[in-house]
Design a protein around this motif. Structure first.
Motif, PDB file in Angstrom:
ATOM      1  N   ASP A 382       0.832  -1.203   0.000  1.00 10.43           N
ATOM      2  CA  ASP A 382       0.000   0.000   0.000  1.00 10.43           C
ATOM      3  C   ASP A 382       0.870   1.258   0.000  1.00 10.43           C
ATOM      4  N   ALA A 383       0.188   2.396  -0.100  1.00 10.01           N
ATOM      5  CA  ALA A 383       0.900   3.664  -0.199  1.00 10.01           C
ATOM      6  C   ALA A 383       1.737   3.942   1.040  1.00 10.01           C
ATOM      7  N   ALA A 384       1.240   3.544   2.212  1.00  4.88           N
ATOM      8  CA  ALA A 384       1.992   3.785   3.450  1.00  4.88           C
ATOM      9  C   ALA A 384       3.319   3.017   3.435  1.00  4.88           C
ATOM     10  N   MET A 385       3.287   1.763   3.022  1.00  7.38           N
ATOM     11  CA  MET A 385       4.515   0.969   2.975  1.00  7.38           C
ATOM     12  C   MET A 385       5.506   1.562   1.985  1.00  7.38           C
ATOM     13  N   ARG A 386       5.030   2.007   0.847  1.00  9.01           N
ATOM     14  CA  ARG A 386       5.930   2.590  -0.153  1.00  9.01           C
ATOM     15  C   ARG A 386       6.542   3.893   0.356  1.00  9.01           C
ATOM     16  N   VAL A 563       5.213  12.672   1.124  1.00  9.26           N
ATOM     17  CA  VAL A 563       5.759  11.507   0.411  1.00  9.26           C
ATOM     18  C   VAL A 563       4.639  10.474   0.311  1.00  9.26           C
ATOM     19  N   PRO A 564       3.680  10.686  -0.581  1.00  5.82           N
ATOM     20  CA  PRO A 564       2.498   9.815  -0.605  1.00  5.82           C
ATOM     21  C   PRO A 564       2.794   8.379  -1.003  1.00  5.82           C
ATOM     22  N   SER A 565       3.845   8.136  -1.798  1.00  4.45           N
ATOM     23  CA  SER A 565       4.144   6.737  -2.184  1.00  4.45           C
ATOM     24  C   SER A 565       5.560   6.678  -2.750  1.00  4.45           C
TER      25      SER A 565
END
Length: 565
Positions: A382-386, A563-565
């Protein structure tokens, strides 16, 4: 008044010997212990002196061993753990009877779960008072029994003359068996007993177990005929990077690594799957393998089923290599079981495979397939992990040689999946195995003491940081310039999400968050707040040149916004 800080509260009834100063011509057991530890190459002792352990310190000041004082015995254990993970040598702790031991118990349990060598030397009440239940200072009914489950063995030293033998047993565990904590408790009257006859000579080192030729032959037969071979490597192979890479390349076998094995194949290696055995793309590839070689790994839940869905499976034939014979039969039973040291066994397998034809791997079993699996894993993240991967990538870009010691916190979980360490012993944390909080800061201090020439970054959340935050004072006092990268989400963010997913109204997770920047400066550290990769990069480069610790706070919401992704 704290009993550990005031000798007035020392229970003189423990023994006359324990409360009197030994004759200057007599070397005590405590002094003999220090000289023996020197002989075994011990560099540091972590501990908080107390009235029950002062006699262990009698010879310490004139030894080459440096003492580091944490602010809590749990911190001592985590420092010893971090030192051991970087060096491969045991971290050593001096701990008082009773509360000191119960304080260090969590650190011992984490080290036990992750197979980390740690020597915990404690005092205990005098021999004549053991098990009496008289209510003496720091008394436990049976201290040894309490901690025997957290150690390879726990031993009560009843005679000073037995000290060399017991230490020899401990170092045999550290160097020749599955490394785990060892606890040696010394009664108060034994610590001060005469020990002039003890020689400061380490015992002969025992060799690591060597694989049986028949088991090697069976493994070679399977590997030579495999069309889709695959390797699962764990922390038990952390010293065997060269041998693992040679065997993988010989077989063209993709390799998946546990968290504690990260770096055994370097970043960008064509055969490196990563550490994603709990995710569906990697699991599918493992199920397709016709022969799986598992070396130095428990095949345990926190590396292979961290999502707790029971979906990890091995369909092909399984070869297991482990230094612990019992571990070979846990979790997944093998078709071929090899008891032996990972480095020697991998080398022997490569040598034997070099001497016979090896069937080429299937055309669909290649580096391209590994790349496809890695791409699928990243696509599913997901975006948080990226975004959190960008955080870790920034650390590595600014400090390529950094050791990252992590806690149980969201960016660490992301890194366990998506980060590839550049070398072994460069990425470790407490989110696997026992899974404690508060590990990151003291472990980073121990790691920095072990590798003064390398940057060491503690990656920790604001909840876990508050468990061991006073160890900042220990780092300043010991002149250990660790870099603390503090991920702040104002509470126990991962548990909050876990409760939300289960439709449980969050309780107890939105905790009061102090001003970490003010606290850091109050402890004598540098402090800064960042919210994007550019400012983080700049602060990391400044921090690495300092001689005091630096705390860099990253607020989760601000980082995700930028830093969204």
């Amino acid at each position: 008044m704290n009993l550990r800080e005031s000798s007035k509260h020392f229970d003189e009834r423990n023994s006359r010997a324990a409360s009197s100063r030994p004759n200057s011509c007599v070397r005590t057991c405590g002094e003999a212990l220090v000289t023996l530890l020197e002989a075994y190459g011990v560099e540091y002792v972590f501990g908080i002196p107390g009235v029950h352990t002062v006699e262990l310190y009698r010879g310490l000041a004139r030894s080459s061993i440096r003492h580091v004082t944490p602010r809590h015995e749990q911190g001592a254990g985590f420092m010893a753990d971090g030192y051991a993970r970087v060096t491969g040598k045991p971290g050593v702790c001096f701990v008082i009877t009773g509360p000191g031991m119960t304080n260090i118990a969590t650190a011992m349990a984490q080290a036990y779960a992750d197979s980390i060598p740690m020597l915990v030397i404690s005092s205990v009440n005098a021999r004549g008072h053991l098990g009496n239940g008289d209510g003496r200072l720091h008394e436990l009914t049976s201290q040894r029994e309490v901690f025997s489950g957290l150690a390879a063995f726990s031993h009560t030293l009843l005679d000073a003359d037995d000290l060399p033998q017991v230490l020899a047993r401990a170092f045999a565990v550290f160097e020749s068996a599955r490394p785990r904590p060892v606890h040696i408790e010394i009664p108060l009257d034994v610590i001060v007993s005469p020990a002039n006859a003890i020689k400061a000579v380490p015992a002969a080192r025992a060799a690591k177990p060597t694989a049986h030729p028949a088991a090697l032959a069976s493994a070679v037969d399977l590997l030579a005929d495999a069309r889709r071979p695959l390797i699962l490597a764990g922390g038990g192979a952390v010293h065997a990077a060269v041998e693992l890479r040679e065997l993988a390349e010989r077989l063209q076998a993709p390799v998946a690594l546990t968290t504690n094995a990260k770096g055994l194949l370097p970043r960008g290696a064509p055969l490196l799957i990563g550490s994603t055995q709990s995710l569906s793309p990697t699991r599918a590839m493992i199920r397709e393998a016709d022969v799986v070689l598992a070396v130095g790994t428990e095949l345990g839940e926190t590396d292979y089923d961290v999502l707790f869905d029971g979906g990890f499976a091995i369909a092909g034939q399984l070869i297991r290599v482990d230094i612990d014979a019992q571990q070979l039969m846990r979790n997944v039973q093998p078709d071929v079981a090899i008891v032996g040291d990972a480095r020697e066994t991998l080398s022997a397998l490569s040598t034997r495979l070099h001497e016979r034809p090896v069937r080429p791997a299937s055309p669909d079993w290649s580096a391209a397939r590994v790349t496809a699996v890695r791409d699928a894993v990243f696509a599913e993240s997901d975006a948080a992990m990226r975004s959190q991967k960008r955080l870790i990538d920034t650390i590595v870009s600014a400090l390529p040689d950094a050791i990252i010691a992590g806690d149980s916190t969201s960016p660490v979980y992301a890194g366990n999946f998506l980060h590839d360490a550049p070398a072994p012993r460069s990425w470790f944390n407490s989110s696997t195995g026992y899974g404690t909080l508060g590990y990151g800061l003291p472990a980073a201090i121990g790691a920095k003491l072990a590798a003064r020439e390398r940057p060491v970054v503690c990656l920790i959340g604001d909840g876990g940081f508050q468990f061991t935050l006073p160890e900042l004072a220990s780092a300043v006092e010991a002149r250990v310039p660790v870099i603390v990268l503090l991920w702040t989400n104002f509470g126990y963010g991962e548990i909050r999400k876990y409760m939300d997913q289960r439709d449980i109204s969050p309780v107890g997770v939105d905790i009061y968050t102090p001003d970490f920047m003010a606290l850091a400066r109050g402890f004598g550290c540098e402090a800064a707040t960042v919210d994007d990769p550019q400012s983080l990069d700049a602060q990391l480069r400044r921090a690495v040149s300092r001689e005091i610790p630096t705390v860099i706070e990253v607020r989760e919401a601000d980082w995700f916004a930028r830093v969204p992704s």
